[in-house]
Design a protein around this motif. Structure first.
Motif, mmCIF file in Angstrom:
data_model
loop_
_atom_site.group_PDB
_atom_site.id
_atom_site.type_symbol
_atom_site.label_atom_id
_atom_site.label_comp_id
_atom_site.label_asym_id
_atom_site.label_seq_id
_atom_site.Cartn_x
_atom_site.Cartn_y
_atom_site.Cartn_z
ATOM 1 N N GLU A 230 3.827 -6.134 -0.173
ATOM 2 C CA GLU A 230 2.620 -7.107 0.512
ATOM 3 C C GLU A 230 1.674 -7.684 -0.568
ATOM 4 O OE1 GLU A 230 -0.940 -5.858 3.453
ATOM 5 O OE2 GLU A 230 0.595 -4.527 3.208
ATOM 6 N N THR A 231 1.400 -6.891 -1.516
ATOM 7 C CA THR A 231 0.473 -7.424 -2.522
ATOM 8 C C THR A 231 1.124 -8.760 -2.939
ATOM 9 O OG1 THR A 231 -0.421 -5.255 -3.060
ATOM 10 C CG2 THR A 231 -0.778 -6.674 -4.665
ATOM 11 N N ASP A 375 1.773 2.758 4.229
ATOM 12 C CA ASP A 375 2.666 2.487 5.478
ATOM 13 C C ASP A 375 3.623 3.206 5.805
ATOM 14 O OD1 ASP A 375 3.296 1.050 7.752
ATOM 15 O OD2 ASP A 375 4.204 -0.501 6.415
ATOM 16 N N ARG A 381 -1.874 9.737 9.164
ATOM 17 C CA ARG A 381 -1.503 9.153 10.505
ATOM 18 C C ARG A 381 -1.329 10.300 11.494
ATOM 19 N NH1 ARG A 381 -3.507 4.230 10.775
ATOM 20 N NH2 ARG A 381 -2.495 2.783 9.388
ATOM 21 N N THR A 407 -2.061 1.428 -2.147
ATOM 22 C CA THR A 407 -2.963 0.116 -2.301
ATOM 23 C C THR A 407 -3.720 0.540 -3.730
ATOM 24 O OG1 THR A 407 -4.856 0.975 -0.868
ATOM 25 C CG2 THR A 407 -3.361 -0.805 -0.335
ATOM 26 N N GLN A 500 -11.514 2.768 5.229
ATOM 27 C CA GLN A 500 -10.895 1.518 5.202
ATOM 28 C C GLN A 500 -9.492 1.502 5.742
ATOM 29 O OE1 GLN A 500 -10.542 -0.703 1.637
ATOM 30 N NE2 GLN A 500 -10.349 -2.596 2.634
ATOM 31 N N TYR A 501 -8.744 2.714 5.365
ATOM 32 C CA TYR A 501 -7.411 2.740 5.700
ATOM 33 C C TYR A 501 -7.458 2.792 7.330
ATOM 34 C CZ TYR A 501 -2.749 4.968 6.314
ATOM 35 O OH TYR A 501 -1.237 5.078 6.517
ATOM 36 N N GLN A 503 -9.264 1.945 9.560
ATOM 37 C CA GLN A 503 -9.742 0.536 10.411
ATOM 38 C C GLN A 503 -8.724 -0.330 10.231
ATOM 39 O OE1 GLN A 503 -13.297 -0.425 8.191
ATOM 40 N NE2 GLN A 503 -14.598 1.242 8.790
ATOM 41 N N GLY A 504 -7.725 -0.370 9.501
ATOM 42 C CA GLY A 504 -6.881 -1.167 9.307
ATOM 43 C C GLY A 504 -5.667 -1.248 10.140
#
Length: 504
Positions: A230-231, A375, A381, A407, A500-501, A503-504
């Motif tokens: 992804e990066t 992910d 999760r 990340t 942040q994680y 919220q994603g």
């Protein structure tokens, strides 16, 4: 009094001149012609020489060159005196740049691949010695680039005019600069950093190693592999080299390269890649305690990694390998990179074995991580799902650590490669106050709008009492991050990263 060991830059990027201390008396003299630890500390790249050659020249005026080769060279003389001339024949803005230097026993020169090398004997007999970091072959020789010694653009001021010097017919026939095809970076060589830069900071390829900056990511379908993809989704490396170049990245999944398949590793040509990132591992911690799982864990994490490390090392590349807090026994209050390993279970033992193989390579970044979240299925999760379903979990409250988001690992890899940080082992996790799994679960409940009091705590012993066959866990996984921070990296606070994680 011998002059001190020192390293100096030249007008050609990566071409370095070294002052060598020579100690002598009536009996003769002594010098450390190649001293890896001292020289790399001053900025010479740890280029991994594999061959030592000597050119013996009986007469004054013998002149050889100008040859650009696809490997790095470390040049000095054992006796005599020569005039050296170098011309940059690599692609780029410095193409055609010239540096000349007289070489005596107290001088050495590091020549990066693609820089044309030549010399003229001024005092004979002269023993011209050089280390190279790849073995000669006919295929490699076919990649040479040549320049005429009399090229008017380079305008080398030869102490002995070429018409009075001894040259081979081949050297007389080399092309002029306007007809030279610049050498593209290839093989196990490229330009090194300026003196004072950390070991591995090399122009043209981050951290040193293999070809012209191409990157291979193994394990592209895992949590970390997906984060790397992804990066670097545009097909180029996010981590720029010291020359600002962005490099092509290739991603392979387990179906394309299984680390348990030793034959597949041995069959793969790693020379096109300057950096190999190993994001693949056997991570089924509990299953590793079974006979089948033990064999699988050792096949991937130990034997497969050892084969990979050896292959990348032979190709001259940089290996980025990701490890785990499970290689430690969890008794230290703060785990440093230099602490002895003491894995409690099979998974940790197999990872520790792989770490040992990686640590033996010349160019590596070994990243130890803890409590990885990315992910896919993971603890965060799971807790968020339980909160949403109305389930009140009981979570261990005597294991301490910090979350490490994939990340954050990618960001650390980018940083180490971009800055050309010192090769070696680095602890990588988020920063901030350490916590227990129970505290993390409660924070997940809170951040997702649920009552954190719904999460109850228990001890590791009590939690696993009803789970026979479960692997032992380290009770403390809190890393000392000072080495990574000293390289200029600022770890993110784990709670900010967690918010942040979610919220994603």
């Amino acid at each position: 009094m011998a002059k001190p060991l020192s390293v100096h830059t030249t007008p050609i990027p990566g071409l370095l001149v070294l002052d060598l201390p020579v100690h002598g008396d009536a009996r003769g003299w002594f010098k450390e012609n190649w001293q890896r630890e001292k020289m790399t500390a001053l900025g010479l790249p740890d280029f991994g020489p594999v061959q030592n050659n000597i050119s013996f020249n009986q007469e004054v005026g013998v002149t050889r060159g100008i040859h650009a080769e696809p490997w790095d060279k470390f040049i000095s003389v054992a006796t005599g005196r020569v005039f050296g001339a170098w011309v940059d024949l690599r692609e780029g803005d410095s193409f055609g740049a010239v540096h000349t230097q007289e070489i005596t026993p107290d001088i050495a020169v590091f020549v990066p691949a693609g820089v044309g090398n030549s010399f003229q004997t001024l005092e004979a007999p002269a023993a011209y010695t050089y280390l190279v970091n790849d073995h000669w072959s006919e295929q490699a020789q076919a990649e040479y680039t040549f320049l005429n010694l009399a090229d008017p653009t380079a305008a080398i001021d030869w102490p002995i005019p070429l018409e009075d010097a001894e040259l081979s017919e081949k050297d007389r026939a080399h092309p002029m600069l306007e007809d030279v095809t610049p050498m593209r970076p290839s093989g196990p060589a490229a330009a090194p950093a300026a003196p004072g830069a950390p070991v591995g900071a090399q122009a043209g390829r981050p951290g040193g190693g293999g070809a012209d900056g191409s990157v291979l990511v193994i394990g592209a379908s895992g949590q970390l592999g997906r984060a790397l993809r992804e990066t670097w989704a545009d097909g180029r490396r996010a981590a720029e080299g010291a020359d600002g170049a962005r490099r092509d990245a290739r991603f392979v999944t387990r179906d394309e390269l299984d680390l348990a398949d030793v034959d597949a590793i041995r069959a793969l040509d790693f020379t096109p890649f300057s950096v190999v990132v190993n994001a693949a591992a056997y991570t089924a911690v509990d299953a590793a305690e079974t006979p089948e799982g033990r064999a699988a864990a050792w096949a991937v994490n130990a034997r497969g990694v050892a084969e990979l490390a050896a292959a990348v090392d032979r190709a001259g590349g940089v290996l980025v390998h990701v490890s785990t807090d499970y290689v430690f026994d969890g008794t230290a209050e703060l785990i440093s990179e230099d602490d002895p390993v003491g894995p409690l279970g099979v998974y940790g033992q197999s990872k520790a074995a792989g770490d040992a193989a990686v640590s033996a390579t010349a160019r590596h970044y070994l990243l130890r991580t803890s409590w990885v979240v990315g992910d896919g299925a993971n603890f965060v999760r799971t807790m968020a799902s339980l909160a949403e379903k109305g389930v009140d979990p009981c979570v261990v409250d005597d294991q301490y650590g910090r979350l490490t988001f994939t990340t954050e690992i990618v960001r650390a890899i980018d940083h180490l490669l971009t800055t050309g940080a010192q090769y070696g082992t680095y602890n990588v996790s988020c920063g901030g106050r350490a916590a227990t799994w129970c505290e993390v679960a409660r924070r997940v409940f809170e951040l997702t709008g649920h009552d954190p009091a719904r999460v109850s705590g228990t001890s590791t012993t009590e939690y696993f009492a009803s789970k026979p066959g479960a692997a032992p866990r380290p009770l403390n996984s809190v890393f000392d991050l000072s080495r990574l921070e000293a390289s200029g990296f600022e770890p993110r606070d784990q709670w900010a990263a967690l918010a942040q994680y979610l919220q994603g």
